[in-house]
Write a protein that holds these residues in place. Structure first.
Motif, PDB file in Angstrom:
ATOM      1  N   PRO A 143      13.712 -35.266 -17.060  1.00 23.55           N
ATOM      2  CA  PRO A 143      14.450 -35.871 -15.946  1.00 23.55           C
ATOM      3  C   PRO A 143      14.482 -37.401 -16.036  1.00 23.55           C
ATOM      4  N   LEU A 144      13.495 -37.987 -16.691  1.00 23.20           N
ATOM      5  CA  LEU A 144      13.456 -39.443 -16.798  1.00 23.20           C
ATOM      6  C   LEU A 144      14.653 -39.965 -17.583  1.00 23.20           C
ATOM      7  N   ARG A 145      14.988 -39.240 -18.655  1.00 20.44           N
ATOM      8  CA  ARG A 145      16.111 -39.683 -19.494  1.00 20.44           C
ATOM      9  C   ARG A 145      17.356 -38.850 -19.248  1.00 20.44           C
ATOM     10  N   GLY A 146      17.255 -37.866 -18.338  1.00 21.66           N
ATOM     11  CA  GLY A 146      18.406 -37.034 -18.029  1.00 21.66           C
ATOM     12  C   GLY A 146      18.804 -36.118 -19.166  1.00 21.66           C
ATOM     13  N   GLU A 147      17.804 -35.604 -19.908  1.00 22.25           N
ATOM     14  CA  GLU A 147      18.118 -34.755 -21.064  1.00 22.25           C
ATOM     15  C   GLU A 147      17.577 -33.337 -20.858  1.00 22.25           C
ATOM     16  N   ASP A 148      18.337 -32.370 -21.295  1.00 24.49           N
ATOM     17  CA  ASP A 148      17.921 -30.966 -21.264  1.00 24.49           C
ATOM     18  C   ASP A 148      18.351 -30.317 -22.562  1.00 24.49           C
ATOM     19  N   TYR A 149      17.420 -29.645 -23.225  1.00 25.39           N
ATOM     20  CA  TYR A 149      17.781 -28.970 -24.476  1.00 25.39           C
ATOM     21  C   TYR A 149      16.761 -27.880 -24.746  1.00 25.39           C
ATOM     22  N   ASP A 150      17.153 -26.936 -25.597  1.00 30.87           N
ATOM     23  CA  ASP A 150      16.242 -25.842 -25.963  1.00 30.87           C
ATOM     24  C   ASP A 150      15.397 -26.246 -27.163  1.00 30.87           C
ATOM     25  N   VAL A 151      14.159 -25.806 -27.149  1.00 34.01           N
ATOM     26  CA  VAL A 151      13.266 -26.071 -28.282  1.00 34.01           C
ATOM     27  C   VAL A 151      12.553 -24.776 -28.651  1.00 34.01           C
ATOM     28  N   GLU A 152      12.067 -24.754 -29.881  1.00 35.28           N
ATOM     29  CA  GLU A 152      11.305 -23.592 -30.338  1.00 35.28           C
ATOM     30  C   GLU A 152       9.839 -23.981 -30.450  1.00 35.28           C
ATOM     31  N   LEU A 153       8.963 -23.122 -29.951  1.00 36.14           N
ATOM     32  CA  LEU A 153       7.524 -23.346 -30.147  1.00 36.14           C
ATOM     33  C   LEU A 153       7.180 -22.833 -31.534  1.00 36.14           C
ATOM     34  N   CYS A 154       6.440 -23.632 -32.286  1.00 32.13           N
ATOM     35  CA  CYS A 154       6.174 -23.245 -33.669  1.00 32.13           C
ATOM     36  C   CYS A 154       4.777 -23.662 -34.092  1.00 32.13           C
ATOM     37  N   ASN A 155       4.413 -23.252 -35.297  1.00 30.49           N
ATOM     38  CA  ASN A 155       3.132 -23.648 -35.876  1.00 30.49           C
ATOM     39  C   ASN A 155       3.076 -25.171 -35.928  1.00 30.49           C
ATOM     40  N   PRO A 156       2.010 -25.799 -35.438  1.00 32.48           N
ATOM     41  CA  PRO A 156       1.967 -27.272 -35.452  1.00 32.48           C
ATOM     42  C   PRO A 156       1.893 -27.857 -36.864  1.00 32.48           C
ATOM     43  N   VAL A 157       1.527 -27.053 -37.831  1.00 33.75           N
ATOM     44  CA  VAL A 157       1.515 -27.579 -39.209  1.00 33.75           C
ATOM     45  C   VAL A 157       2.891 -27.305 -39.810  1.00 33.75           C
ATOM     46  N   PHE A 158       3.735 -28.329 -39.767  1.00 35.55           N
ATOM     47  CA  PHE A 158       5.124 -28.156 -40.192  1.00 35.55           C
ATOM     48  C   PHE A 158       5.250 -28.177 -41.708  1.00 35.55           C
ATOM     49  N   TYR A 159       4.358 -28.927 -42.331  1.00 35.66           N
ATOM     50  CA  TYR A 159       4.540 -29.232 -43.750  1.00 35.66           C
ATOM     51  C   TYR A 159       3.321 -28.738 -44.524  1.00 35.66           C
ATOM     52  N   ASP A 160       3.575 -28.009 -45.562  1.00 29.70           N
ATOM     53  CA  ASP A 160       2.512 -27.515 -46.435  1.00 29.70           C
ATOM     54  C   ASP A 160       1.394 -26.852 -45.629  1.00 29.70           C
ATOM     55  N   PRO A 161       1.719 -25.795 -44.884  1.00 25.01           N
ATOM     56  CA  PRO A 161       0.702 -25.189 -44.016  1.00 25.01           C
ATOM     57  C   PRO A 161      -0.485 -24.619 -44.794  1.00 25.01           C
ATOM     58  N   GLU A 162      -0.308 -24.320 -46.055  1.00 24.66           N
ATOM     59  CA  GLU A 162      -1.436 -23.781 -46.844  1.00 24.66           C
ATOM     60  C   GLU A 162      -2.407 -24.883 -47.250  1.00 24.66           C
ATOM     61  N   GLY A 163      -1.941 -26.124 -47.219  1.00 24.47           N
ATOM     62  CA  GLY A 163      -2.836 -27.237 -47.545  1.00 24.47           C
ATOM     63  C   GLY A 163      -3.067 -27.424 -49.023  1.00 24.47           C
ATOM     64  N   GLY A 164      -2.214 -26.882 -49.836  1.00 19.75           N
ATOM     65  CA  GLY A 164      -2.392 -26.995 -51.276  1.00 19.75           C
ATOM     66  C   GLY A 164      -2.267 -28.420 -51.796  1.00 19.75           C
ATOM     67  N   ARG A 165      -1.416 -29.197 -51.150  1.00 15.16           N
ATOM     68  CA  ARG A 165      -1.143 -30.543 -51.676  1.00 15.16           C
ATOM     69  C   ARG A 165      -2.378 -31.435 -51.629  1.00 15.16           C
ATOM     70  N   GLN A 166      -3.119 -31.338 -50.529  1.00 13.65           N
ATOM     71  CA  GLN A 166      -4.256 -32.271 -50.396  1.00 13.65           C
ATOM     72  C   GLN A 166      -5.430 -31.837 -51.272  1.00 13.65           C
ATOM     73  N   ARG A 167      -5.422 -30.562 -51.684  1.00 13.19           N
ATOM     74  CA  ARG A 167      -6.542 -30.085 -52.505  1.00 13.19           C
ATOM     75  C   ARG A 167      -6.266 -30.248 -54.000  1.00 13.19           C
ATOM     76  N   GLY A 168      -4.983 -30.525 -54.343  1.00 11.59           N
ATOM     77  CA  GLY A 168      -4.584 -30.526 -55.744  1.00 11.59           C
ATOM     78  C   GLY A 168      -5.144 -31.678 -56.543  1.00 11.59           C
TER      79      GLY A 168
END
Lengths: 993, 91
Positions: A968-993
């Motif tokens: 209401p502060l910005r006068g915006e309304d839209y639909d959103v999807e609730l999803c896993n908070p880990v959007f990127y590389d959820p398996e974590g392979g990149r940081q372990r490589g």
């Protein structure tokens, strides 16, 4: 040129006649002398009308010659230095001074607002409450603006103050307020004991009433005694005299506030000098020799220009050689008022009459009257005939009922003297009533403080000197000094007789508080309406609430209330006294702490390098952090940040993370200690390993998080968030010193000692190999994920290396002693050139942590539990830790709590904004179905859309659900999807490589 | 206000941070929720002499136990916390 100083005596006064000064008042040019105040120069030029009153716009003149002045308020200076409500009586004259009268339109002499006087019946006490009650809407739109235009005082400058203000500390044995006879005698005694003395005098000249009243001390004229005394004080080892300095408040532990008007007596401060300085003075003892303030008698027309306090008239005549009247009358109820007659006669004035309320005027005065040819009328002044040109005629009610009229162009009034009881009463002390002088005197004082002389109710010159001297000597002794003070200066004990008289009942407005236009009938009205308590009286009538704080009006107001309510004055009592004694500018309290110096600034070790790169900085608490590094051709911050993120995820980048709090934890019990402050276990952490830790407050809410590494069996290195670096240190010290003193552990804050950089991206190891001694094994086996140990850099510098990742990439954090931070960042750039190394700022850091679903400040809001953050499993069940029990409370483990979840708009092109509320889809938004809100958002270069984190009711059970974002502060309304908070590389392979 | 820090001497109020009542003792691990609730939330509001925790963050980082009269701000006693440095050294 002094040609137009028509009311200046040909000789005398403490003015420098060789230094003529031109000044302007309301556009008209006048002249005065060095040593004048604006008020005395106006008097010397025959100016009687100097302002219009607050409510009724009545013409007003100069009532006093000191800081108690209620009427002669002007706008001093022009432009940005314009200062409203400046007392003409304390403003020192300087060449080119410009002042303007206030609260009149179009001019002082022809003030159309004076029409308010016709409406006087409605401007009575409490008129704000009684009038304009409805319609309510009219208040803000019509009534208030109209009243504000019509009533009031001067105008603020409206632009930033160009001057500097300073704050300073001083310490002494004996602090003395006032340089009158009591103050100087106190300084003499304390100084002779060898005490460290500071004497504050608000005037620019030393001597107090001696400057106006003279007298004989130790057989010599007062002026000579003053100069001898000052010479002796100057020769003493540690006596500091501060003129233009008002002691305005007393605080706990012997701390005093003083305002030094360093350069207010000049048109503008000399270059590199401050205008005012706020002193905090720590004194073992304080002698209040602040004198007394003469009080008016309330009678009809007592606000007419030309009616002046008797002491004020003496000051203008004696100190400034300026004549407020040619033919003056005196209205007194006490012996002291007669001094003005003697001074006036000496200055060549005619005395029209003396109206003395006392029946028993002394034979000496009677013979003076007959010798000088003026009548002594036993009675009181009942009315004044006059106007903006001053007093013309005075009506006198004689004792016995007859009436008399006296022709005069000035009227001196003395109702007795009120000791200045402010400083002694500021710790809620209530002064006590002293019958013989009919005045309140100090009844005790804050610890270490004592009043002496007139401030203590001792009005004779002899008594002032004796009391001041004794108080100064005692104060020095109490402060631990000893020696010989010699004998006190001696002067006569002149008689002081007074018959109390507060209010002469008569026709016409009789003013009690002239600055706020409070009349005697306002007080009577307040009584009739039940506002009898002095605190109610004050607030209902606004008596004593103006900038003069009722210095000339409060006691008279109390006395009138006492009379109408049939009580004694002591029964009626006083209101609470509060500092400051005189108004203190906000600028003086702020000192140098304004604009960019409002608080300290902390710079990261790479700051200067980042500035060279053109980085945009963001304030993070006291820190300046690089937010992003724009490059030529980039159209906005988003383009720069997106480039930085892609560079890290595709190659290698680095970010200065030195702002994180860093604490070394040493000792055999270091592990046990960390087990108690973190929800997870650290005592079983292997040496050379790092672990993410979460702390709770004792109430079960998450406090802070960070990575803590074990560098040796008895040495951990703990990191905190940037924001909580200080508070966590304090908390841990509390745990160590107070809660768990049995543990053998030490904490050292090393936040400023280490420069720390995060190096992240698939090419991190390649870059580090260029930096680190080739003998160090950086392979995945040799330095696995969450490894932490000291390494040698090429060139021999030791660094700490931590394989931890906030970005989700293969990453290390490297720490070097802070002094090497700048060199390290330059070397990283040099060595990383071949890998396309990219510096990134806090924005890219934030984007990558949101892409990885890591919580940060917006989620660690103080209202979230470990489980809310998805970290509930970290809570050990095998040990006690801070917050454990309270975290188990019913509401903190409820199934419907708002928990961290990922959020993305269903329309990939739609922007997500933090703060938007989450509402079930298809429902009308309202407080009943508000299920949470979006906490953090970013544009994800990896997902090519806006994404965010939010706290949403049962969020983790609702992954995949489409909900509604309502903003209401910005006068915006839209639909959103609730999803896993880990959007990127959820398996974590990149940081372990 | 001035506080005489046992390590740093008489210092100005701005160097210190106030925490509050020093009387409550953190309950033992098995004390139960009620005891912890009292410890976390229940405080006496004393008009008179009160023992309080203060932190000398602008100085030696010692937690102090200070007896202060809440009506007059008079400080009658200042002691370092049990686990503060000097206590350890003195042992």
């Amino acid at each position: 040129m002094s040609s137009n100083q028509s009311h200046r005596l040909p000789s005398g006064g403490l003015i420098d006649r060789s230094a003529s000064l031109n000044f302007r008042f309301d556009g008209k040019t006048f002249s005065g002398f060095q040593g004048d105040t604006l008020a005395s120069a106006l008097v010397a030029n025959g100016v009687k009308l100097v302002g219009r009153s607050f409510k009724y716009h009545r013409p007003r003149g100069i009532l006093t010659a000191g800081s108690e002045e209620p009427n002669a308020l002007v706008e001093l200076r022009t432009g940005a230095r314009r200062e409203p409500n400046t007392k003409a009586t304390t403003a020192e004259l300087y060449e080119g001074l410009e002042a303007a009268s206030q609260n009149r339109w179009p001019s002082l002499r022809h003030d159309l607002m004076a029409v308010n006087q016709l409406f006087a019946p409605i401007f009575v006490a409490g008129f704000y409450y009684k009038t304009f009650m409805w319609p309510a809407k009219f208040w803000e739109a019509i009534y208030e603006p109209a009243i504000r235009r019509a009533a009031g005082l001067g105008r603020a400058a409206g632009v930033a103050d160009p001057d500097h203000y300073d704050k300073a500390w001083a310490h002494c044995d004996v602090l003395i307020a006032g340089s009158g006879p009591a103050g100087l005698a106190a300084a003499l005694a304390a100084g002779r004991f060898g005490a460290r003395v500071i004497l504050c005098e608000e005037d620019f000249a030393l001597g107090g009433r001696l400057l106006s009243d003279g007298g004989t001390i130790d057989g010599m004229p007062a002026a000579e005694w003053i100069s001898r005394t000052l010479a002796e004080l100057a020769a003493l080892p540690d006596v500091r005299i501060m003129t233009r300095t008002t002691l305005f408040g007393v605080y706990d532990g012997g701390t005093y506030g003083a305002l030094e008007r360093v350069n207010d007596h000049l048109p503008s401060p000399p270059e590199h000098q401050v205008r005012q300085r706020l002193w905090r003075i720590v004194a073992k003892r304080c002698v209040v020799a602040a004198g007394a303030i003469e009080r008016p008698i309330v009678f009809a027309g007592n606000d007419t220009p030309g009616v002046m306090m008797a002491s004020g008239m003496r000051t203008y005549l004696e100190r400034y050689a300026a004549t407020p009247a040619k033919r003056a009358a005196l209205f007194t109820n006490n012996e002291d008022g007669w001094r003005t007659v003697e001074t006036a006669l000496g200055a060549g004035l005619q005395i029209a009459a003396v109206v003395d309320a006392r029946p028993d005027v002394s034979p000496a005065h009677r013979s003076l009257a007959s010798k000088s040819g003026f009548p002594v009328l036993n009675g009181s002044v009942s009315a004044v005939d006059g106007g903006k040109d001053g007093v013309r005629r005075i009506a006198v009610s004689l004792t016995g009922g007859a009436r008399a009229e006296v022709e005069a162009d000035g009227l001196a009034v003395s109702g007795g003297w009120n000791p200045a009881v402010g400083l002694t009463s500021y710790h809620r002390g209530r002064p006590k009533w002293q019958e013989d002088i009919a005045a309140f005197v100090p009844d005790g004082a804050p610890p270490g403080m004592v009043a002496a002389g007139a401030a203590n109710g001792a009005f004779s010159l002899g008594a002032c000197l004796r009391e001041g001297f004794a108080a100064g000597a005692q104060a020095a002794r109490d402060a631990g000094r000893s020696g010989k003070a010699g004998s006190a200066p001696v002067a006569e004990d002149e008689a002081f007789s007074l018959t109390p008289l507060w209010h002469v009942v008569g026709k016409g407005k009789a003013f009690v508080d002239q600055q706020h236009d409070v009349t005697a009938s306002d007080i009577e009205l307040a009584h009739r309406e039940g506002f009898e308590s002095v605190e109610h009286l004050k607030r209902y009538t606004t008596l004593g609430m103006a900038t003069d704080q009722g210095k000339t009006s409060n006691v008279a107001g109390l006395a009138i209330m006492a009379a109408v309510s049939g009580k004694s004055i002591p029964e009626t009592g006083t209101t609470i006294y509060r500092p400051p004694f005189v108004p203190v500018a906000i600028g003086a309290f702020a000192g140098h702490h304004r604009d960019e110096n409002f608080h300290a600034t902390r710079l990261t070790p790479s700051h200067h390098w980042a500035a060279e790169q053109g980085a945009i900085f963001v304030d993070t608490g006291l820190w300046k952090r690089a937010q992003w590094y724009p490059r030529a051709g980039e159209k906005d911050w988003l383009e720069s940040v997106t480039r930085e993120v892609k560079a890290v995820r595709g190659g290698v980048g680095f970010c200065d993370v030195s702002t994180l709090g860093k604490i070394d934890v040493h000792g055999p019990d270091a592990g046990a200690f960390l087990d108690r402050v973190y929800i997870n276990t650290f005592s079983n952490l292997a040496v050379g390993k790092a672990r993410y830790g979460l702390m709770l407050r004792e109430d079960g809410m998450v406090y802070d998080d960070g990575t803590t590494s074990r560098l040796a069996e008895d040495h951990y290195f703990l990191t905190t968030t940037t924001a909580k670096a200080g508070p966590v240190m304090q908390h841990l010290e509390f745990c160590r010193q107070v809660l768990f003193p049995e543990l053998d552990v030490q904490l050292t804050s090393v936040s400023d000692q280490w420069a720390q950089f995060s190096i992240a991206g698939p090419k991190t190891r390649d870059l580090l190999r260029e930096m680190v001694d080739p003998a160090e094994d950086l392979s995945n086996e040799g330095f696995p994920f969450m490894g932490a140990r000291e390494v040698a850099l090429r060139g021999g510098i030791k660094a700490r290396l931590f394989r931890i990742s906030f970005s989700g990439e293969m990453a290390f954090e490297i720490s070097v002693p802070a002094r090497h931070g700048d060199a390290l960042v330059r070397n990283l750039m040099q060595a990383g050139k071949q890998f396309g190394v990219t510096p990134y700022g806090t924005e890219a850091l934030g984007v990558m942590r949101i892409e990885k679903g890591h919580v940060a400040g917006p989620e660690l809001s103080g209202t979230t539990t470990a489980a809310d953050l998805g970290l509930g499993k970290m809570m050990s069940t095998k040990k006690d830790f801070i917050g454990r029990v309270m975290a188990g409370r019913e509401a903190l483990v409820a199934a419907d709590r708002q928990v961290v979840v990922g959020i993305k708009p269903t329309d990939k092109a739609s922007r997500l904004r933090s703060g938007a509320h989450i509402i079930p889809k298809g429902e009308i938004p309202g407080p009943g179905n508000d299920q949470g809100y979006v906490t953090s958002v970013c544009f994800s270069p990896m997902l090519d859309q806006w994404i965010g984190l939010g706290l949403v009711e049962r969020g983790r059970e609702r992954i995949g659900e489409i909900v509604h974002a309502h903003d209401p502060l910005r006068g915006e309304d839209y639909d959103v999807e609730l999803c896993n908070p880990v959007f990127y590389d959820p398996e974590g392979g990149r940081q372990r490589g | 206000m001035r506080i005489v820090c046992p390590f740093c001497g008489e210092r100005e109020l701005g160097e210190f941070t106030y925490l509050g009542d020093a009387k409550p003792r953190r309950p033992a691990a098995d004390a139960g929720e009620d005891a912890v609730y009292d410890y976390v939330y229940l405080r006496d509001n004393i008009a008179g002499v009160m023992s309080e925790h203060w932190y000398h963050g602008g100085g030696c980082r010692t937690w102090l136990k200070i007896d202060r009269n809440t009506l007059t701000h008079e400080i009658s006693s200042v002691e370092p916390a049990t686990g503060a440095g000097a206590r350890q050294v003195a042992k």
